[in-house]
Design a protein around this motif. Sequence first.
Motif, mmCIF file in Angstrom:
data_model
loop_
_atom_site.group_PDB
_atom_site.id
_atom_site.type_symbol
_atom_site.label_atom_id
_atom_site.label_comp_id
_atom_site.label_asym_id
_atom_site.label_seq_id
_atom_site.Cartn_x
_atom_site.Cartn_y
_atom_site.Cartn_z
ATOM 1 N N LYS A 55 0.821 -1.220 0.000
ATOM 2 C CA LYS A 55 0.000 0.000 0.000
ATOM 3 C C LYS A 55 0.851 1.266 0.000
ATOM 4 O O LYS A 55 0.307 2.368 -0.024
ATOM 5 N N PHE A 56 2.171 1.107 0.023
ATOM 6 C CA PHE A 56 3.042 2.275 0.133
ATOM 7 C C PHE A 56 3.985 2.438 -1.050
ATOM 8 O O PHE A 56 5.023 3.081 -0.935
ATOM 9 N N ASN A 57 3.587 1.914 -2.204
ATOM 10 C CA ASN A 57 4.353 2.104 -3.428
ATOM 11 C C ASN A 57 4.413 3.605 -3.729
ATOM 12 O O ASN A 57 3.385 4.271 -3.791
ATOM 13 N N GLY A 58 5.623 4.125 -3.881
ATOM 14 C CA GLY A 58 5.800 5.551 -4.174
ATOM 15 C C GLY A 58 5.628 6.471 -2.982
ATOM 16 O O GLY A 58 5.717 7.683 -3.114
ATOM 17 N N LYS A 59 5.412 5.908 -1.813
ATOM 18 C CA LYS A 59 5.210 6.701 -0.590
ATOM 19 C C LYS A 59 6.486 6.691 0.259
ATOM 20 O O LYS A 59 7.287 5.766 0.198
ATOM 21 N N LYS A 60 6.629 7.728 1.071
ATOM 22 C CA LYS A 60 7.804 7.858 1.942
ATOM 23 C C LYS A 60 7.568 7.122 3.260
ATOM 24 O O LYS A 60 6.599 7.387 3.958
ATOM 25 N N ILE A 61 8.485 6.203 3.565
ATOM 26 C CA ILE A 61 8.412 5.367 4.757
ATOM 27 C C ILE A 61 9.595 5.706 5.657
ATOM 28 O O ILE A 61 10.726 5.829 5.181
ATOM 29 N N LEU A 62 9.338 5.803 6.957
ATOM 30 C CA LEU A 62 10.415 5.939 7.938
ATOM 31 C C LEU A 62 10.346 4.762 8.893
ATOM 32 O O LEU A 62 9.297 4.476 9.460
ATOM 33 N N ASP A 63 11.474 4.074 9.060
ATOM 34 C CA ASP A 63 11.579 3.024 10.076
ATOM 35 C C ASP A 63 12.511 3.545 11.160
ATOM 36 O O ASP A 63 13.664 3.899 10.898
ATOM 37 N N VAL A 64 11.995 3.613 12.383
ATOM 38 C CA VAL A 64 12.761 4.108 13.521
ATOM 39 C C VAL A 64 13.366 2.901 14.240
ATOM 40 O O VAL A 64 12.644 2.098 14.821
ATOM 41 N N GLY A 65 14.692 2.780 14.144
ATOM 42 C CA GLY A 65 15.386 1.664 14.785
ATOM 43 C C GLY A 65 15.175 0.368 14.039
ATOM 44 O O GLY A 65 14.593 -0.571 14.554
ATOM 45 N N TRP A 66 15.659 0.259 12.846
ATOM 46 C CA TRP A 66 15.328 -0.838 11.935
ATOM 47 C C TRP A 66 16.087 -2.138 12.156
ATOM 48 O O TRP A 66 15.873 -3.108 11.434
ATOM 49 N N GLY A 67 16.969 -2.207 13.107
ATOM 50 C CA GLY A 67 17.690 -3.466 13.314
ATOM 51 C C GLY A 67 18.636 -3.739 12.174
ATOM 52 O O GLY A 67 19.616 -3.052 11.992
ATOM 53 N N ASN A 68 18.328 -4.731 11.350
ATOM 54 C CA ASN A 68 19.182 -4.997 10.190
ATOM 55 C C ASN A 68 18.460 -4.764 8.869
ATOM 56 O O ASN A 68 18.944 -5.154 7.824
ATOM 57 N N GLY A 69 17.306 -4.123 8.905
ATOM 58 C CA GLY A 69 16.668 -3.653 7.683
ATOM 59 C C GLY A 69 15.631 -4.554 7.051
ATOM 60 O O GLY A 69 15.199 -4.310 5.926
ATOM 61 N N CYS A 95 22.169 -2.264 7.242
ATOM 62 C CA CYS A 95 21.058 -2.012 6.328
ATOM 63 C C CYS A 95 21.564 -1.704 4.915
ATOM 64 O O CYS A 95 20.998 -2.187 3.936
ATOM 65 N N GLN A 96 22.632 -0.928 4.806
ATOM 66 C CA GLN A 96 23.203 -0.656 3.487
ATOM 67 C C GLN A 96 23.650 -1.947 2.814
ATOM 68 O O GLN A 96 23.402 -2.156 1.622
ATOM 69 N N ARG A 97 24.278 -2.819 3.586
ATOM 70 C CA ARG A 97 24.740 -4.089 3.031
ATOM 71 C C ARG A 97 23.549 -4.949 2.604
ATOM 72 O O ARG A 97 23.560 -5.568 1.543
ATOM 73 N N ARG A 98 22.498 -5.003 3.419
ATOM 74 C CA ARG A 98 21.289 -5.762 3.077
ATOM 75 C C ARG A 98 20.709 -5.251 1.752
ATOM 76 O O ARG A 98 20.350 -6.036 0.870
ATOM 77 N N PHE A 99 20.614 -3.945 1.613
ATOM 78 C CA PHE A 99 20.069 -3.357 0.393
ATOM 79 C C PHE A 99 20.962 -3.682 -0.807
ATOM 80 O O PHE A 99 20.458 -3.983 -1.888
ATOM 81 N N GLU A 100 22.271 -3.620 -0.632
ATOM 82 C CA GLU A 100 23.196 -3.965 -1.723
ATOM 83 C C GLU A 100 22.979 -5.404 -2.167
ATOM 84 O O GLU A 100 22.904 -5.684 -3.369
ATOM 85 N N TYR A 101 22.903 -6.347 -1.232
ATOM 86 C CA TYR A 101 22.681 -7.755 -1.573
ATOM 87 C C TYR A 101 21.367 -7.938 -2.320
ATOM 88 O O TYR A 101 21.264 -8.778 -3.207
ATOM 89 N N ALA A 102 20.356 -7.158 -1.951
ATOM 90 C CA ALA A 102 19.036 -7.274 -2.582
ATOM 91 C C ALA A 102 18.957 -6.496 -3.898
ATOM 92 O O ALA A 102 17.942 -6.565 -4.589
ATOM 93 N N GLY A 103 20.006 -5.753 -4.226
ATOM 94 C CA GLY A 103 20.001 -4.968 -5.458
ATOM 95 C C GLY A 103 19.105 -3.737 -5.375
ATOM 96 O O GLY A 103 18.660 -3.226 -6.394
ATOM 97 N N ILE A 104 18.876 -3.254 -4.173
ATOM 98 C CA ILE A 104 18.041 -2.069 -3.971
ATOM 99 C C ILE A 104 18.973 -0.863 -3.911
ATOM 100 O O ILE A 104 19.854 -0.790 -3.064
ATOM 101 N N LEU A 105 18.755 0.073 -4.826
ATOM 102 C CA LEU A 105 19.666 1.202 -4.948
ATOM 103 C C LEU A 105 19.225 2.422 -4.146
ATOM 104 O O LEU A 105 19.976 3.368 -4.010
ATOM 105 N N ARG A 106 18.010 2.407 -3.654
ATOM 106 C CA ARG A 106 17.530 3.590 -2.931
ATOM 107 C C ARG A 106 17.353 3.266 -1.448
ATOM 108 O O ARG A 106 17.056 2.141 -1.082
ATOM 109 N N GLY A 107 17.548 4.267 -0.649
ATOM 110 C CA GLY A 107 17.389 4.128 0.787
ATOM 111 C C GLY A 107 18.214 5.191 1.491
ATOM 112 O O GLY A 107 19.386 5.367 1.183
ATOM 113 N N ASP A 108 17.581 5.919 2.377
ATOM 114 C CA ASP A 108 18.242 6.979 3.132
ATOM 115 C C ASP A 108 18.347 6.514 4.577
ATOM 116 O O ASP A 108 17.329 6.340 5.243
#
Length: 148
Positions: A55-69, A95-108
Amino acid sequence: MIPLNDVRDFWNENPLCSRIIPYELGSRDYFNYYDRLREDIESKKESLRLHEYDKFNGKKILDVGWGNGYVLENFAKHGGITHGVDITPMSIELCQRRFEYAGILRGDFRVANAEDLPYPDNYFDCVTSMGVLHHVPDTEKAVKEIYR
């Protein structure tokens, strides 16, 4: 109240579930093992129902204290514009490493305190935080800041 530095030091030295995962911290095997542990408790289908990632495609999400993403990765895979704050540099790295492994290029991902979030008012469409706020020294202040 527990001092913030003590909380930060503990979680930086003991990332989420790191003591029970028999693989190198931040490796693919580490994330795969963690995901299996989590999905034994909360299946992928239940996680989708609970978090409503789709339900959040294209929406801005904030995770506070995400653990390992884990949750952020799922929002990103469903098209969410993901942001995360955590008080530890280690969580940023994981979290950056998790995103890299998943091929996800976006994430702040930012080192920040839930009691003082570095974003303007009403910036996010969704804020999530799983098992974190009870660790924050001033939980009430953090909830007010998230609501902002």
